[in-house]
Enzyme design. Structure first.
Site, PDB file in Angstrom:
ATOM      1  N   ARG A 106       6.530  33.413  20.592  1.00 13.03           N
ATOM      2  CA  ARG A 106       5.237  32.712  20.581  1.00 13.03           C
ATOM      3  C   ARG A 106       4.420  33.379  19.492  1.00 13.03           C
ATOM      4  O   ARG A 106       4.070  34.563  19.605  1.00 13.03           O
ATOM      5  CB  ARG A 106       4.539  32.813  21.935  1.00 13.03           C
ATOM      6  CG  ARG A 106       3.100  32.342  21.875  1.00 13.03           C
ATOM      7  CD  ARG A 106       2.460  32.194  23.223  1.00 13.03           C
ATOM      8  NE  ARG A 106       3.047  31.097  23.960  1.00 13.03           N
ATOM      9  CZ  ARG A 106       2.530  30.540  25.059  1.00 13.03           C
ATOM     10  NH1 ARG A 106       1.396  31.014  25.544  1.00 13.03           N
ATOM     11  NH2 ARG A 106       3.124  29.550  25.662  1.00 13.03           N
ATOM     12  N   HIS A 133       4.879  22.896  20.405  1.00 12.30           N
ATOM     13  CA  HIS A 133       5.299  23.583  21.637  1.00 12.30           C
ATOM     14  C   HIS A 133       6.527  22.857  22.205  1.00 12.30           C
ATOM     15  O   HIS A 133       6.456  22.193  23.236  1.00 12.30           O
ATOM     16  CB  HIS A 133       4.151  23.568  22.640  1.00 12.30           C
ATOM     17  CG  HIS A 133       4.261  24.590  23.736  1.00 12.30           C
ATOM     18  ND1 HIS A 133       5.366  25.407  23.917  1.00 12.30           N
ATOM     19  CD2 HIS A 133       3.398  24.933  24.734  1.00 12.30           C
ATOM     20  CE1 HIS A 133       5.163  26.198  24.961  1.00 12.30           C
ATOM     21  NE2 HIS A 133       3.986  25.931  25.473  1.00 12.30           N
ATOM     22  N   GLN A 136       7.770  23.305  25.943  1.00 10.75           N
ATOM     23  CA  GLN A 136       6.918  22.629  26.923  1.00 10.75           C
ATOM     24  C   GLN A 136       7.310  21.163  27.059  1.00 10.75           C
ATOM     25  O   GLN A 136       7.430  20.626  28.166  1.00 10.75           O
ATOM     26  CB  GLN A 136       5.448  22.739  26.479  1.00 10.75           C
ATOM     27  CG  GLN A 136       4.477  21.991  27.373  1.00 10.75           C
ATOM     28  CD  GLN A 136       4.342  22.618  28.759  1.00 10.75           C
ATOM     29  OE1 GLN A 136       4.077  23.806  28.881  1.00 10.75           O
ATOM     30  NE2 GLN A 136       4.536  21.827  29.808  1.00 10.75           N
ATOM     31  N   ASP A 231      -4.863  18.389  27.793  1.00 15.22           N
ATOM     32  CA  ASP A 231      -4.711  19.804  27.440  1.00 15.22           C
ATOM     33  C   ASP A 231      -6.123  20.349  27.223  1.00 15.22           C
ATOM     34  O   ASP A 231      -7.111  19.592  27.212  1.00 15.22           O
ATOM     35  CB  ASP A 231      -3.855  19.906  26.166  1.00 15.22           C
ATOM     36  CG  ASP A 231      -3.377  21.323  25.863  1.00 15.22           C
ATOM     37  OD1 ASP A 231      -3.697  22.259  26.634  1.00 15.22           O
ATOM     38  OD2 ASP A 231      -2.694  21.501  24.826  1.00 15.22           O
ATOM     39  N   CYS A 272      -0.171  20.713  30.676  1.00 18.39           N
ATOM     40  CA  CYS A 272       0.755  21.818  30.379  1.00 18.39           C
ATOM     41  C   CYS A 272       0.287  23.117  31.026  1.00 18.39           C
ATOM     42  O   CYS A 272       1.089  24.022  31.235  1.00 18.39           O
ATOM     43  CB  CYS A 272       0.896  21.989  28.878  1.00 18.39           C
ATOM     44  SG  CYS A 272      -0.695  22.108  28.024  1.00 18.39           S
ATOM     45  N   ARG A 300       9.282  24.391  33.926  1.00 21.33           N
ATOM     46  CA  ARG A 300       9.441  25.282  32.765  1.00 21.33           C
ATOM     47  C   ARG A 300      10.620  26.223  33.012  1.00 21.33           C
ATOM     48  O   ARG A 300      11.399  26.506  32.097  1.00 21.33           O
ATOM     49  CB  ARG A 300       8.164  26.099  32.501  1.00 21.33           C
ATOM     50  CG  ARG A 300       6.984  25.317  31.954  1.00 21.33           C
ATOM     51  CD  ARG A 300       7.271  24.700  30.575  1.00 21.33           C
ATOM     52  NE  ARG A 300       7.683  25.668  29.575  1.00 21.33           N
ATOM     53  CZ  ARG A 300       6.845  26.403  28.836  1.00 21.33           C
ATOM     54  NH1 ARG A 300       5.546  26.237  28.948  1.00 21.33           N
ATOM     55  NH2 ARG A 300       7.310  27.266  27.931  1.00 21.33           N
TER      56      ARG A 300
HETATM   57  N1   CP Z   1       2.026  25.822  29.076  1.00 26.62           N
HETATM   58  C1   CP Z   1       2.191  27.076  28.621  1.00 26.62           C
HETATM   59  O1   CP Z   1       2.813  27.303  27.593  1.00 26.62           O
HETATM   60  O2   CP Z   1       1.654  28.033  29.433  1.00 26.62           O
HETATM   61  P1   CP Z   1       1.507  29.573  29.045  1.00 26.62           P
HETATM   62  O3   CP Z   1       0.518  29.673  27.935  1.00 26.62           O
HETATM   63  O4   CP Z   1       1.035  30.229  30.311  1.00 26.62           O
HETATM   64  O5   CP Z   1       2.871  30.085  28.623  1.00 26.62           O
END
Ligand code: CP
Length: 337
Positions: A106, A133, A136, A231, A272, A300
Protein backbone atom coordinates in the site's frame (compact mmCIF):
# COMPACT_ATOMS: atom_id res chain seq x y z
CA UNK A 1 11.68 -19.88 -8.84
CA UNK A 2 13.18 -17.38 -11.32
CA UNK A 3 10.39 -17.00 -13.92
CA UNK A 4 9.20 -13.42 -14.41
CA UNK A 5 6.36 -12.99 -11.93
CA UNK A 6 2.89 -11.76 -12.80
CA UNK A 7 1.85 -8.80 -10.63
CA UNK A 8 -1.61 -7.64 -9.53
CA UNK A 9 -1.35 -3.88 -9.92
CA UNK A 10 -4.40 -3.03 -12.03
CA UNK A 11 -7.36 -5.12 -13.20
CA UNK A 12 -6.73 -3.64 -16.67
CA UNK A 13 -3.66 -5.93 -16.91
CA UNK A 14 -5.96 -8.98 -16.88
CA UNK A 15 -8.53 -10.43 -19.24
CA UNK A 16 -12.17 -10.84 -18.28
CA UNK A 17 -11.62 -14.61 -18.16
CA UNK A 18 -8.63 -14.28 -15.82
CA UNK A 19 -10.57 -12.02 -13.45
CA UNK A 20 -13.55 -14.37 -13.41
CA UNK A 21 -11.23 -17.33 -12.73
CA UNK A 22 -9.80 -15.52 -9.68
CA UNK A 23 -13.36 -14.76 -8.51
CA UNK A 24 -14.34 -18.45 -8.88
CA UNK A 25 -11.23 -19.42 -6.88
CA UNK A 26 -12.28 -17.00 -4.13
CA UNK A 27 -15.61 -18.84 -3.95
CA UNK A 28 -13.91 -22.24 -3.62
CA UNK A 29 -11.62 -20.96 -0.87
CA UNK A 30 -14.47 -19.29 1.02
CA UNK A 31 -16.53 -22.51 0.91
CA UNK A 32 -13.53 -24.53 2.18
CA UNK A 33 -12.92 -21.99 4.95
CA UNK A 34 -16.58 -22.06 6.05
CA UNK A 35 -16.20 -25.85 6.46
CA UNK A 36 -13.03 -25.30 8.54
CA UNK A 37 -11.05 -26.95 5.75
CA UNK A 38 -8.92 -24.20 4.23
CA UNK A 39 -6.16 -26.10 2.36
CA UNK A 40 -2.58 -25.23 3.34
CA UNK A 41 -1.70 -24.43 -0.27
CA UNK A 42 1.00 -21.90 0.69
CA UNK A 43 2.70 -23.94 3.42
CA UNK A 44 6.12 -22.49 4.13
CA UNK A 45 5.54 -19.42 1.95
CA UNK A 46 6.04 -15.84 3.17
CA UNK A 47 4.30 -12.55 2.33
CA UNK A 48 6.03 -9.18 2.85
CA UNK A 49 3.42 -6.47 3.55
CA UNK A 50 4.51 -2.86 2.97
CA UNK A 51 2.12 -0.18 4.27
CA UNK A 52 2.89 3.52 3.78
CA UNK A 53 -0.63 4.36 5.04
CA UNK A 54 -2.87 2.98 7.81
CA UNK A 55 -5.06 -0.03 7.12
CA UNK A 56 -7.46 -2.28 9.00
CA UNK A 57 -9.07 -4.55 6.39
CA UNK A 58 -6.17 -4.91 3.96
CA UNK A 59 -3.59 -5.58 6.63
CA UNK A 60 -5.66 -8.01 8.70
CA UNK A 61 -7.08 -9.86 5.69
CA UNK A 62 -3.69 -10.44 4.04
CA UNK A 63 -2.04 -11.58 7.26
CA UNK A 64 -4.88 -13.92 8.25
CA UNK A 65 -5.12 -15.24 4.67
CA UNK A 66 -1.46 -16.28 4.76
CA UNK A 67 -1.93 -17.98 8.14
CA UNK A 68 -5.00 -19.88 6.95
CA UNK A 69 -3.11 -21.03 3.83
CA UNK A 70 -0.21 -22.33 5.93
CA UNK A 71 2.16 -19.45 5.20
CA UNK A 72 3.45 -16.44 7.10
CA UNK A 73 3.13 -12.65 6.73
CA UNK A 74 5.53 -9.88 7.81
CA UNK A 75 4.34 -6.31 8.43
CA UNK A 76 6.97 -3.97 6.98
CA UNK A 77 6.39 -0.49 8.33
CA UNK A 78 7.83 2.67 6.76
CA UNK A 79 10.45 4.11 9.07
CA UNK A 80 11.41 0.56 10.05
CA UNK A 81 12.50 -0.51 6.56
CA UNK A 82 14.61 1.43 4.05
CA UNK A 83 11.96 2.01 1.36
CA UNK A 84 13.17 4.87 -0.80
CA UNK A 85 15.09 6.29 2.17
CA UNK A 86 18.74 5.20 2.44
CA UNK A 87 17.91 2.51 -0.17
CA UNK A 88 16.21 2.76 -3.55
CA UNK A 89 12.75 1.25 -4.00
CA UNK A 90 14.28 -1.06 -6.60
CA UNK A 91 16.95 -2.37 -4.23
CA UNK A 92 14.36 -2.96 -1.50
CA UNK A 93 12.25 -4.93 -4.00
CA UNK A 94 15.24 -7.00 -5.14
CA UNK A 95 16.29 -7.81 -1.57
CA UNK A 96 12.83 -8.66 -0.23
CA UNK A 97 12.20 -10.83 -3.31
CA UNK A 98 15.14 -13.05 -2.26
CA UNK A 99 13.41 -13.77 1.08
CA UNK A 100 9.65 -13.82 0.52
CA UNK A 101 7.36 -15.43 -2.06
CA UNK A 102 5.03 -12.46 -2.62
CA UNK A 103 4.88 -8.74 -1.74
CA UNK A 104 1.76 -6.72 -0.92
CA UNK A 105 2.21 -2.95 -0.96
CA UNK A 106 0.00 0.00 0.00
CA UNK A 107 1.85 3.05 -1.22
CA UNK A 108 1.16 6.77 -1.23
CA UNK A 109 2.10 7.09 -4.90
CA UNK A 110 1.08 4.62 -7.62
CA UNK A 111 4.56 4.95 -9.10
CA UNK A 112 6.04 3.33 -5.98
CA UNK A 113 4.10 0.11 -6.48
CA UNK A 114 5.06 0.18 -10.17
CA UNK A 115 8.73 0.58 -9.18
CA UNK A 116 8.45 -2.29 -6.71
CA UNK A 117 6.92 -4.52 -9.40
CA UNK A 118 9.51 -3.50 -12.00
CA UNK A 119 12.31 -4.71 -9.72
CA UNK A 120 10.74 -7.56 -7.74
CA UNK A 121 11.32 -11.17 -8.77
CA UNK A 122 8.18 -12.31 -6.92
CA UNK A 123 4.56 -11.19 -7.51
CA UNK A 124 3.63 -7.74 -6.20
CA UNK A 125 0.00 -7.15 -5.16
CA UNK A 126 -1.27 -3.57 -5.03
CA UNK A 127 -2.96 -2.99 -1.66
CA UNK A 128 -4.10 0.58 -2.63
CA UNK A 129 -2.37 3.58 -4.14
CA UNK A 130 -3.41 7.13 -4.97
CA UNK A 131 -4.72 5.77 -8.30
CA UNK A 132 -6.56 2.52 -7.62
CA UNK A 133 -7.52 -0.33 -5.27
CA UNK A 134 -7.76 -3.57 -7.25
CA UNK A 135 -7.85 -6.00 -4.30
CA UNK A 136 -10.90 -4.15 -2.94
CA UNK A 137 -12.86 -4.38 -6.16
CA UNK A 138 -12.15 -8.07 -6.80
CA UNK A 139 -13.73 -8.60 -3.38
CA UNK A 140 -16.61 -6.28 -4.32
CA UNK A 141 -17.45 -8.14 -7.53
CA UNK A 142 -17.43 -11.41 -5.59
CA UNK A 143 -19.75 -9.83 -2.98
CA UNK A 144 -22.15 -8.54 -5.64
CA UNK A 145 -22.34 -12.04 -7.18
CA UNK A 146 -23.15 -13.45 -3.72
CA UNK A 147 -25.94 -10.84 -3.39
CA UNK A 148 -27.14 -10.96 -7.01
CA UNK A 149 -30.71 -9.74 -7.44
CA UNK A 150 -33.11 -12.58 -8.28
CA UNK A 151 -32.90 -13.46 -11.96
CA UNK A 152 -29.86 -11.29 -12.67
CA UNK A 153 -26.33 -12.31 -13.55
CA UNK A 154 -23.12 -10.28 -13.52
CA UNK A 155 -23.64 -8.65 -16.92
CA UNK A 156 -27.08 -7.40 -15.82
CA UNK A 157 -25.81 -5.66 -12.67
CA UNK A 158 -26.14 -1.91 -12.41
CA UNK A 159 -23.58 -0.53 -9.96
CA UNK A 160 -24.00 3.12 -8.97
CA UNK A 161 -21.09 4.81 -7.23
CA UNK A 162 -22.13 8.07 -5.55
CA UNK A 163 -19.48 10.49 -4.33
CA UNK A 164 -15.87 11.49 -4.87
CA UNK A 165 -13.79 9.98 -7.68
CA UNK A 166 -11.61 8.04 -5.24
CA UNK A 167 -9.11 5.28 -5.98
CA UNK A 168 -11.90 2.78 -5.19
CA UNK A 169 -14.19 4.55 -7.69
CA UNK A 170 -11.39 4.28 -10.27
CA UNK A 171 -11.01 0.52 -9.82
CA UNK A 172 -14.78 -0.08 -9.72
CA UNK A 173 -15.24 1.89 -12.95
CA UNK A 174 -12.53 -0.22 -14.64
CA UNK A 175 -13.46 -3.68 -13.36
CA UNK A 176 -17.21 -3.33 -13.79
CA UNK A 177 -16.91 -2.17 -17.40
CA UNK A 178 -14.33 -4.92 -18.08
CA UNK A 179 -16.78 -7.54 -16.82
CA UNK A 180 -19.78 -6.26 -18.81
CA UNK A 181 -21.58 -4.56 -15.92
CA UNK A 182 -23.35 -1.19 -16.09
CA UNK A 183 -21.47 1.41 -14.04
CA UNK A 184 -22.66 4.89 -13.14
CA UNK A 185 -20.67 7.53 -11.31
CA UNK A 186 -22.93 10.17 -9.77
CA UNK A 187 -21.11 13.21 -8.37
CA UNK A 188 -21.00 16.99 -8.64
CA UNK A 189 -19.19 17.84 -11.90
CA UNK A 190 -16.00 18.93 -10.14
CA UNK A 191 -15.64 15.53 -8.42
CA UNK A 192 -16.56 13.26 -11.33
CA UNK A 193 -14.27 10.54 -12.74
CA UNK A 194 -11.58 12.19 -14.88
CA UNK A 195 -11.82 11.88 -18.65
CA UNK A 196 -8.80 9.52 -18.75
CA UNK A 197 -10.65 6.97 -16.58
CA UNK A 198 -13.85 7.45 -18.56
CA UNK A 199 -11.98 6.74 -21.81
CA UNK A 200 -10.74 3.42 -20.37
CA UNK A 201 -14.23 2.60 -19.12
CA UNK A 202 -15.81 3.35 -22.51
CA UNK A 203 -13.26 1.14 -24.28
CA UNK A 204 -13.89 -1.65 -21.77
CA UNK A 205 -17.66 -1.34 -22.13
CA UNK A 206 -17.49 -1.39 -25.93
CA UNK A 207 -15.63 -4.71 -25.72
CA UNK A 208 -17.66 -6.29 -22.93
CA UNK A 209 -21.19 -5.12 -23.64
CA UNK A 210 -21.29 -3.11 -20.41
CA UNK A 211 -21.85 0.61 -20.10
CA UNK A 212 -20.50 3.70 -18.39
CA UNK A 213 -22.52 6.74 -17.30
CA UNK A 214 -21.18 9.79 -15.48
CA UNK A 215 -23.79 12.22 -14.18
CA UNK A 216 -24.70 14.70 -11.47
CA UNK A 217 -28.33 13.49 -11.48
CA UNK A 218 -28.56 11.19 -8.45
CA UNK A 219 -32.27 10.44 -8.92
CA UNK A 220 -31.74 9.16 -12.45
CA UNK A 221 -28.67 7.19 -11.34
CA UNK A 222 -30.36 5.24 -8.54
CA UNK A 223 -33.71 4.66 -10.29
CA UNK A 224 -32.73 1.19 -11.55
CA UNK A 225 -29.66 0.51 -9.38
CA UNK A 226 -28.85 -2.98 -8.09
CA UNK A 227 -25.95 -1.82 -5.90
CA UNK A 228 -25.32 1.66 -4.48
CA UNK A 229 -21.76 2.25 -3.38
CA UNK A 230 -20.01 5.16 -1.73
CA UNK A 231 -16.62 6.03 -0.26
CA UNK A 232 -15.16 8.79 1.92
CA UNK A 233 -15.56 12.36 0.68
CA UNK A 234 -12.01 13.23 1.68
CA UNK A 235 -8.84 11.33 2.55
CA UNK A 236 -5.68 11.97 4.52
CA UNK A 237 -4.09 15.19 3.18
CA UNK A 238 -7.40 16.69 1.93
CA UNK A 239 -8.48 18.16 5.29
CA UNK A 240 -8.22 21.75 4.01
CA UNK A 241 -10.87 20.88 1.38
CA UNK A 242 -13.44 19.61 3.89
CA UNK A 243 -15.69 22.72 3.80
CA UNK A 244 -15.77 22.81 -0.03
CA UNK A 245 -16.31 19.09 -0.32
CA UNK A 246 -19.05 19.04 2.31
CA UNK A 247 -20.99 21.83 0.60
CA UNK A 248 -20.59 20.11 -2.80
CA UNK A 249 -21.80 16.67 -1.67
CA UNK A 250 -24.25 17.46 1.15
CA UNK A 251 -27.18 16.84 1.10
CA UNK A 252 -27.83 15.49 -2.44
CA UNK A 253 -25.01 12.91 -2.59
CA UNK A 254 -25.32 11.52 0.94
CA UNK A 255 -26.60 7.91 1.11
CA UNK A 256 -29.55 8.14 3.46
CA UNK A 257 -32.92 6.44 3.73
CA UNK A 258 -34.59 9.06 1.52
CA UNK A 259 -32.09 8.33 -1.28
CA UNK A 260 -32.47 4.53 -0.87
CA UNK A 261 -36.26 4.96 -1.07
CA UNK A 262 -35.79 6.27 -4.63
CA UNK A 263 -33.91 3.07 -5.65
CA UNK A 264 -35.49 -0.34 -6.36
CA UNK A 265 -36.41 -2.24 -3.19
CA UNK A 266 -33.80 -4.93 -3.93
CA UNK A 267 -30.90 -2.44 -4.26
CA UNK A 268 -28.11 -3.11 -1.75
CA UNK A 269 -25.74 -0.63 -0.10
CA UNK A 270 -21.96 -1.12 -0.29
CA UNK A 271 -18.96 0.77 1.13
CA UNK A 272 -15.28 -0.22 1.05
CA UNK A 273 -14.86 1.18 4.59
CA UNK A 274 -13.68 2.92 6.66
CA UNK A 275 -16.81 5.12 6.59
CA UNK A 276 -17.51 8.50 8.12
CA UNK A 277 -20.90 7.80 9.68
CA UNK A 278 -23.23 10.77 9.28
CA UNK A 279 -21.17 12.21 6.44
CA UNK A 280 -21.28 10.26 3.15
CA UNK A 281 -23.72 7.72 4.67
CA UNK A 282 -26.09 7.68 7.62
CA UNK A 283 -26.13 5.18 10.48
CA UNK A 284 -29.61 4.04 9.42
CA UNK A 285 -28.25 2.93 6.01
CA UNK A 286 -24.97 1.50 7.34
CA UNK A 287 -26.82 -0.65 9.88
CA UNK A 288 -30.01 -1.16 7.88
CA UNK A 289 -31.35 -4.28 6.16
CA UNK A 290 -30.09 -3.25 2.72
CA UNK A 291 -26.48 -2.85 3.85
CA UNK A 292 -24.03 -5.62 2.85
CA UNK A 293 -20.95 -3.76 4.11
CA UNK A 294 -19.86 -6.34 6.66
CA UNK A 295 -20.23 -9.26 4.22
CA UNK A 296 -18.14 -7.12 1.89
CA UNK A 297 -15.51 -6.51 4.59
CA UNK A 298 -15.32 -10.24 5.47
CA UNK A 299 -14.90 -11.04 1.80
CA UNK A 300 -11.62 -9.12 1.79
CA UNK A 301 -10.21 -12.14 3.64
CA UNK A 302 -11.51 -14.63 1.08
CA UNK A 303 -10.44 -12.39 -1.80
CA UNK A 304 -6.88 -12.13 -0.47
CA UNK A 305 -6.73 -15.93 -0.17
CA UNK A 306 -7.84 -16.21 -3.79
CA UNK A 307 -5.29 -13.68 -4.99
CA UNK A 308 -2.45 -15.19 -2.98
CA UNK A 309 -3.20 -18.73 -4.18
CA UNK A 310 -3.65 -17.59 -7.80
CA UNK A 311 -0.33 -15.76 -7.92
CA UNK A 312 1.85 -17.78 -5.55
CA UNK A 313 0.74 -21.44 -5.57
CA UNK A 314 1.83 -22.14 -9.18
CA UNK A 315 5.30 -20.76 -8.37
CA UNK A 316 5.97 -23.04 -5.40
CA UNK A 317 7.92 -26.23 -5.96
CA UNK A 318 7.99 -28.27 -2.74
CA UNK A 319 10.82 -30.86 -2.64
CA UNK A 320 10.11 -34.56 -3.11
CA UNK A 321 10.05 -36.56 0.14
CA UNK A 322 13.34 -38.22 -0.93
CA UNK A 323 15.03 -34.84 -1.38
CA UNK A 324 13.65 -33.55 1.92
CA UNK A 325 14.89 -36.70 3.73
CA UNK A 326 18.31 -36.44 2.08
CA UNK A 327 18.87 -32.88 3.27
CA UNK A 328 17.46 -33.52 6.74
CA UNK A 329 19.78 -36.54 7.07
CA UNK A 330 22.84 -34.54 5.97
CA UNK A 331 22.13 -31.74 8.43
CA UNK A 332 21.33 -34.10 11.33
CA UNK A 333 24.58 -36.03 10.67
CA UNK A 334 26.48 -32.73 10.69
CA UNK A 335 24.91 -31.79 14.04
CA UNK A 336 25.86 -35.06 15.77
CA UNK A 337 28.61 -34.49 18.32
N1 CP B 1 -11.13 -0.85 2.34
C1 CP B 1 -9.86 -0.82 2.79
O1 CP B 1 -8.91 -0.91 2.03
O2 CP B 1 -9.76 -0.73 4.15
P1 CP B 1 -8.41 -0.46 4.95
O3 CP B 1 -7.96 0.92 4.63
O4 CP B 1 -8.79 -0.63 6.39
O5 CP B 1 -7.39 -1.49 4.51
Amino acid sequence: MTDQPRHFIDTQDFTREELLRIIDLIGLLKAADKDGACPKLLAGASLGMIFEEPSTRTRVSFEVAMTKLGGHALYLKPGEIHLGVRESIGDTARVISRMVDVIEARTLKHQTVLDLAANATVPVINGLTDYNHPTQVICDVFTMIEHAPVGKSLTDFKLVFIGDATNVCSSLLMVSTQLGMHFTHAAPKRYQAPEAWQAIGRTNAAASGGSLTVTDDVDAAVRDADFIYTDLWWWIGQEAEIPDRTSAFMPDFQINEALLARAPAHAKFMHCLPASRGVEVTDAVMDGPRSIIFDQAENRLHAEKGLLVHFVYPRLSPPSSDLASYHRGRIESFLKP
